[in-house]
Design an enzyme around this catalytic site. Structure first.
Site, PDB file in Angstrom:
ATOM      1  N   GLY A   1      29.354 -24.946  -2.549  1.00  0.00           N
ATOM      2  CA  GLY A   1      29.673 -25.773  -3.700  1.00  0.00           C
ATOM      3  C   GLY A   1      29.679 -25.035  -5.016  1.00  0.00           C
ATOM      4  O   GLY A   1      29.861 -23.815  -5.064  1.00  0.00           O
TER       5      GLY A   1
ATOM      6  N   LEU B   1      34.357 -28.823   2.584  1.00  0.00           N
ATOM      7  CA  LEU B   1      34.211 -27.846   1.504  1.00  0.00           C
ATOM      8  C   LEU B   1      33.389 -26.620   1.931  1.00  0.00           C
ATOM      9  O   LEU B   1      32.250 -26.752   2.384  1.00  0.00           O
ATOM     10  CB  LEU B   1      33.526 -28.517   0.294  1.00  0.00           C
ATOM     11  CG  LEU B   1      33.392 -27.631  -0.954  1.00  0.00           C
ATOM     12  CD1 LEU B   1      34.751 -27.299  -1.544  1.00  0.00           C
ATOM     13  CD2 LEU B   1      32.494 -28.296  -1.978  1.00  0.00           C
ATOM     14  N   ASP B   2      33.961 -25.428   1.761  1.00  0.00           N
ATOM     15  CA  ASP B   2      33.289 -24.154   2.039  1.00  0.00           C
ATOM     16  C   ASP B   2      32.782 -24.044   3.469  1.00  0.00           C
ATOM     17  O   ASP B   2      31.840 -23.288   3.742  1.00  0.00           O
ATOM     18  CB  ASP B   2      32.109 -23.944   1.063  1.00  0.00           C
ATOM     19  CG  ASP B   2      32.566 -23.907  -0.379  1.00  0.00           C
ATOM     20  OD1 ASP B   2      33.720 -23.532  -0.626  1.00  0.00           O
ATOM     21  OD2 ASP B   2      31.767 -24.268  -1.271  1.00  0.00           O
ATOM     22  N   ALA B   3      33.374 -24.787   4.378  1.00  0.00           N
ATOM     23  CA  ALA B   3      32.896 -24.786   5.759  1.00  0.00           C
ATOM     24  C   ALA B   3      33.933 -24.262   6.741  1.00  0.00           C
ATOM     25  O   ALA B   3      33.721 -24.277   7.946  1.00  0.00           O
ATOM     26  CB  ALA B   3      32.461 -26.196   6.167  1.00  0.00           C
TER      27      ALA B   3
END
Lengths: 289, 289, 289, 289
Positions: free
Chosen positions: A206, A232-234
């Site tokens: 994040g 998100l960011d995964a």
């Protein structure tokens, strides 16, 4: 199996693990008089899955370019239940860059591009801010300013998709683009949107990861390049690297030290993608040699 | 192609580069119903030379262990002009360690040995000093003290060779052994004597490399593990690693920081050798996956 | 300001940032004819806090050892509102090690101890399993087996505390001890229990971090040494390091590669603690040179 | 002692080691009501030499800028036999870049410059080839083409020196400049010519270090930034870094991987020089925090 100067064909494969696959694939190329210049394979025992990348010279190969796909599909891919892709090194993929205000990743990519390091075409840079317009123009590339607010996001993303289609863009690079792309946008480019996140994922997902790293008192910071997915960011990680810090380093210093890792990690990921050395399976990226 | 629990066969190959080798080798194993658990290959374009390591499960394989060598020689190795070696994972190689006075590399190897990390037998440690006798005995291993002077070297090396033969030693590890082995001694164990040199070779060949690194004012120190050849510190490099230093670090501090790199680098090299992952060609070491 | 052979005094300080502190502290030592051998300081601007470590030779110093504390308190610490600690290098701290079944960190510490690398006494190793009894006894150190279940935890921790008191233990090292210490236990040793966690914190807190790292598909793994606090794996970080992995590495391989980072990171943290180079403030560790 | 926004004064010192220096220097600043924002010092015991860098805010300081030098000289430097330099952060040093044909280091410096990372003026880039003229002009910087042959070297260097003088250049950066500067040229800029050498010095001095590294079969390559002295590649090292390679990497791949290390290492060295964090003594560089 190093550099070669004639055009090559590249096949990336995954399929259920089974005996004799390497023999079948290499035999296919051998029988057609192909000269293999790279071969890398991997078996995931837990998943019972086989992965392979093979590259061979087209010069002297017994099949025409347009014959390879049907022949391989019939002889190997169908019987082995393969999912696979074929590429030719002579095709220059078309890449778009998305940026916001920070220039370090953009400069790193464009300077490699200009000096001929990247086998790619970059016809377009899109930004939600105007700050980097001059940088992009310096390199003779079209810069399109598409500001985004919560209210205009859907409409503006539609405009972006049209631009990408118009320029026949194959994949996107988010070079510190500070907007989250919508799910429907990303769905247009599955495993073809590369992001750089300024932390050692999965730590500090994040916003403001350097601030979070500073707060936690870590002794090493990192950066992570990954394919963008709905979460998100995964998405599947392509490349990561780290730098040592000390208690002397303020948040500003972390940001400064981080820039150098971010740009190198993103460029390495982009180069691996361009060279068709990545393969995504179950949210992990296999990185072939 | 990861871990496997049944016994495996391992073949390491090098030969003139030619079309179809991978297909032939994998087909040989496939036809005999072998399940490949690891395959890594490399082509040196400059040398026109092909290298390969392949490992497969013996369970269910169509040839008996003693049939593999003649069958492979006839069908593949002879026509392809290969130099090659066959090993079975069930055989525990026998390793001797040579030490002088410093214990860190010795402890690192012996603690891995005792906890079962190394697929090897260590029947013997030889030293030109008595300092480490107690350490060795702790681990229930025979310690032999063979002091060496310029005058006694020839005779003492003869004694060592007899001991090694008597214990059926396959390869030697010089764990900071502070003696240069004679050419004739090394000739008995070609590519089978592993040394750790306490510098980032080829920088700082010879004695007192930390003092030399300190004098030169380098910002990074290193350690290098290599096979011993006739030329001092010039044998094929197996593994290297480095550590960052600063102007605050005295020679004593370099020696301290260096110990941690030395022991890890040496142990990694020893593990690669034990797992038959090294192959030497023209004074370079190929390190298979 | 490197090594010195006579006994030294070490002061670690933190206090509100204010002008002239370095001048006052160094002047105190100078006026008493002290020879400074190390000085490192840090100002945290956000916190408005000043930190310092200073070390000087006792030989020739104008104050007796027992005069230093009251003199410094009166002249410097009280007027500057300092929190501070005084140590003498001649005092060997007493350290206990807690282990479970894994030997790599234990061996690394004990082999350094035996070879004289650590300025410390280790009278005692406590374990909830018997597996490592022989290893500990090899080094001539007392091994105490204290099994722990949920039902017996409170009572067994009481027994441990008595043992630690009896042996006048100054600080504890958890060398892959697979039990969570109770809050009340930890309260007895604030900033004096050092743990090694087998991940790059804050990624992969809690159990089975290598499995989690494998699942996430990271390209780099790490280890983190920290002081134990009430919150699991959330205490102030002392030291971290990382190793690169690939998609070929199975969970077992991550565990194997991880062992080498864990043992080096834990030993570095222990050495920093022994040398009085750490200072904890607001859940972060300052690591002086 | 982190970032500050008002102008600062920076003093770098070396002198014979003696008691009380830190107290004297910090007291000087304290008495004049200076607020120290950075202090780092080092004692070389072997040389009996003391080194220090101290930085304090000019805002509120009791001495005018032009009073500092005589006051410090009289009160501290002369009695302590110091060699020292005073700088003000408000002064932007003037830097010239020398290049030949390779653009990666040049781009890295110029993109940092343009984005405001470097507290410096770059009025001039000189090259013995025309290849990079367009790159330089993009950034609005004057490009001067000065071709050099063995026959014209003396005369051309004279021309370069005039240009440097005319542009009031303080220091030079050789960003992969493929010419050896003459001794008399270098003498004009002692400890003020920064070079990047594409190897891990002292390994692979001189031409074609990547070819030499490939030949030797090293497992790690590096880059070294140093001040230029009369002896080739033997000047005081400012910064080094490394990258891991494998037997798969051809010379071309080493060159490609090396570019990323070279540009980061050179830029870090340039930033340390700009921030007055380097101090050369007896062919070694002290790198202050």
């Amino acid at each position: 199996m190093s550099t070669t100067h004639s055009e090559t064909a590249i096949i990336r494969i995954h399929c259920p693990d089974q005996r004799g696959i390497v023999a079948r694939v290499t035999d296919f190329i051998h029988r057609n008089n192909g000269n293999i210049v790279a071969l890398d394979q991997h078996t995931d025992r837990d998943e019972g899955r086989f992965f392979m990348r093979i590259e061979w010279e087209l010069h002297g190969f017994g099949l025409e370019k347009d014959q390879i796909e049907p022949a391989f599909q019939f002889a190997i891919a169908t019987p082995c239940k393969m999912q696979w892709k074929l590429h030719f090194s002579g095709y220059k993929a078309r890449m778009a860059i998305f940026v916001s205000k920070l220039s370090h990743c953009l400069y790193d990519i464009l300077s490699r591009y200009q000096s001929g390091e990247l086998n790619v075409e970059i016809p377009l840079v899109i930004s939600n801010h105007k700050d980097l317009e001059e940088v992009v123009k310096k390199f003779g590339i079209q810069f399109v300013h598409i500001p985004i607010t919560a209210a205009t996001k859907e409409e503006q993303e539609k405009k972006e998709l049209e631009l990408l289609k118009e320029h026949k863009i194959d994949f996107l690079v988010l070079a510190r683009y500070m907007q989250v792309l919508s799910q429907s946008f990303v769905d247009n480019y599955p495993e073809r949107v590369i992001n750089i996140h300024h932390s050692f994922l999965p730590a500090f997902v994040g916003a403001k990861p350097y601030h979070a790293a500073y707060e936690r008192g870590v002794k090493i910071i990192g950066a992570t390049s990954h394919y963008v997915t709905s979460e998100l960011d995964a998405g599947p990680i392509i490349e990561q690297d780290v730098a040592r810090i000390t208690h002397h380093d303020s948040v500003e210093k972390l940001i400064q030290k981080g820039r150098d890792i971010e740009k190198i990690v993103l460029s390495r990921a982009v180069m691996a993608h361009i060279d068709r050395k990545t393969l995504v399976y179950k949210n992990k990226t296999i990185l072939f040699q």
